[in-house]
Design an enzyme around this catalytic site. Structure first.
Site, PDB file in Angstrom:
ATOM      1  N   ASP A   1      -0.307   5.338   0.611  1.00 22.93           N
ATOM      2  CA  ASP A   1      -0.581   6.390   1.593  1.00 22.93           C
ATOM      3  C   ASP A   1      -0.839   5.793   2.972  1.00 22.93           C
ATOM      4  O   ASP A   1      -1.721   4.952   3.141  1.00 22.93           O
ATOM      5  CB  ASP A   1      -1.780   7.238   1.154  1.00 22.93           C
ATOM      6  CG  ASP A   1      -1.727   8.658   1.701  1.00 22.93           C
ATOM      7  OD1 ASP A   1      -0.939   8.910   2.625  1.00 22.93           O
ATOM      8  OD2 ASP A   1      -2.475   9.514   1.195  1.00 22.93           O
TER       9      ASP A   1
ATOM     10  N   ASP B   1       0.843  -1.191   0.000  1.00 24.57           N
ATOM     11  CA  ASP B   1       0.000   0.000   0.000  1.00 24.57           C
ATOM     12  C   ASP B   1       0.882   1.247   0.000  1.00 24.57           C
ATOM     13  O   ASP B   1       2.081   1.178   0.329  1.00 24.57           O
ATOM     14  CB  ASP B   1      -0.905  -0.030   1.234  1.00 24.57           C
ATOM     15  CG  ASP B   1      -1.752   1.219   1.351  1.00 24.57           C
ATOM     16  OD1 ASP B   1      -2.518   1.496   0.414  1.00 24.57           O
ATOM     17  OD2 ASP B   1      -1.635   1.932   2.371  1.00 24.57           O
TER      18      ASP B   1
END
Length: 268
Positions: free
Chosen positions: A13, A11
Site C-alpha cells: 500500500d 511494500d
C-alpha cells in the site's frame, strides 16, 4: 538473461497501490521482474489478510501475485513464536490472517492461560478483549504485536491500526510488546529467510521512511524510498529526523525506481 542475484522486498500500500487503485507502472514492473526471474516478495504489515487474500487483492488490481510471494506481519509473528516456543498456546486478538498464520505454525489457540497474547488489527476489538489481554499478560503471558501502525488509510478516511489497539493494552498492562512488523527488523529477517538471500543482497522498496525504510536499514538491506505514499517531498526531512535513517535511493515514482534499480544492479 540477467545474472543479478539480488532480490527485492516490496511494500504494497502506497508503493504498488493506494487502497483499490493501482499505481501507474506497478503491474508492468512486477511482470518484468517475473520475466527476468529476479527474486522478490511482497512484504506487508497488514495482519488481517491471509497470504491468499493479499495475492487475490493484487491480482484483482492487475498485479500478478501468488500466496507464496507474500510475507505478512501475521506470518512473521507466528513464525517468531514457533521458533521461540514450538507448539505454544496463544490468545489471538486479530482477524483471519493472524489466526490462520498461528495455526499453520503449530500454535494452539486458547483463551485460558496462554503462553502468548498475539495481537494484530481487530475490527471487532472490545472492552472484554482488552480486559482479557490485561489479565493474561499480568498473569505472565508474553505480549506480541504484529505491527505498530497507529492509523490505516481506507477509501473513506483513516482507521485506527493494530498499534492503536496495542497502545491500549500497553496502557492497561504497563508491558511493552515484542513488535514484529516494520519498522522492526523481525519481519524483514523472516522475509529474507523466505527469499533465500542475505541482507546485503536484498533491496527494500517502500513508500514509508518511518516503517519500510527504517526496517530495511535495521535489517542491513539497501533501501529505496518512493515518494508516492506516506513519505513525500514535503515531509521527508521530518521523517528522516524522526526515524534516524535515510534511504539509500530516493525516487519520485515507480518509473524512477525501475531506472534506479537497473542502474544499481549494473554497478554492483
Amino acid at each position: 538473461m540477467t545474472t543479478n542475484r539480488k532480490g527485492l522486498l516490496i511494500d504494497l500500500d502506497g508503493t504498488l497501490y493506494h487502497g483499490d487503485t493501482v499505481i501507474e507502472g506497478a503491474s508492468a514492473w512486477i511482470q518484468d521482474l517475473q520475466s527476468k526471474q529476479i527474486p522478490y516478495l511482497f512484504v506487508t504489515n497488514n495482519s488481517s489478510r491471509t497470504p491468499q487474500g493479499v495475492a487475490d487483492h493484487l491480482t484483482h488490481l492487475g498485479i500478478p501475485a501468488s500466496a507464496a510471494q507474500v510475507c505478512t506481519s501475521a506470518m512473521a509473528a507466528a513464525y517468531y513464536i514457533a521458533q521461540q516456543s514450538p507448539a505454544s498456546s496463544v490468545y489471538v486478538i486479530g482477524e483471519d490472517g493472524l489466526k490462520q498464520a498461528a495455526t499453520e505454525h503449530g500454535l494452539q489457540l486458547t483463551e485460558e492461560q496462554p503462553d502468548y497474547v498475539l495481537q494484530g488489527i481487530d475490527r471487532q476489538f472490545t472492552y472484554e478483549k482488552l480486559t482479557k489481554a490485561l489479565r493474561l499478560i499480568a498473569g505472565g503471558a508474553k505480549f506480541i504485536l504484529t505491527n505498530p501502525d497507529l492509523q490505516l488509510p481506507s477509501h473513506d478516511g483513516l482507521l485506527p491500526g493494530a498499534g492503536t489497539i496495542g497502545a491500549s493494552i500497553v496502557a492497561a498492562t504497563g508491558i511493552e510488546p515484542v513488535v514484529i512488523g516494520k519498522p522492526s527488523a523481525i519481519l524483514m529477517e523472516y522475509a529474507l529467510e523466505r527469499l533465500g538471500l542475505p541482507a546485503k543482497d536484498a533491496i527494500v522498496v517502500g513508500d514509508n521512511l518511518l516503517t519500510d525504510i527504517a526496517a530495511g536499514a535495521a535489517a542491513g538491506c539497501v533501501t529505496v524510498l518512493v515518494l508516492s505514499g506516506i513519505t513525500t517531498t514535503d515531509n521527508i526531512s521530518t521523517h528522516e529526523a524522526k526515524a534516524g535513517v535515510k534511504a539509500d535511493i530516493i525516487c519520485q515514482d515507480l518509473a524512477e525506481v525501475i531506472s534506479a534499480l537497473e542502474l544499481y544492479s549494473s554497478s554492483h
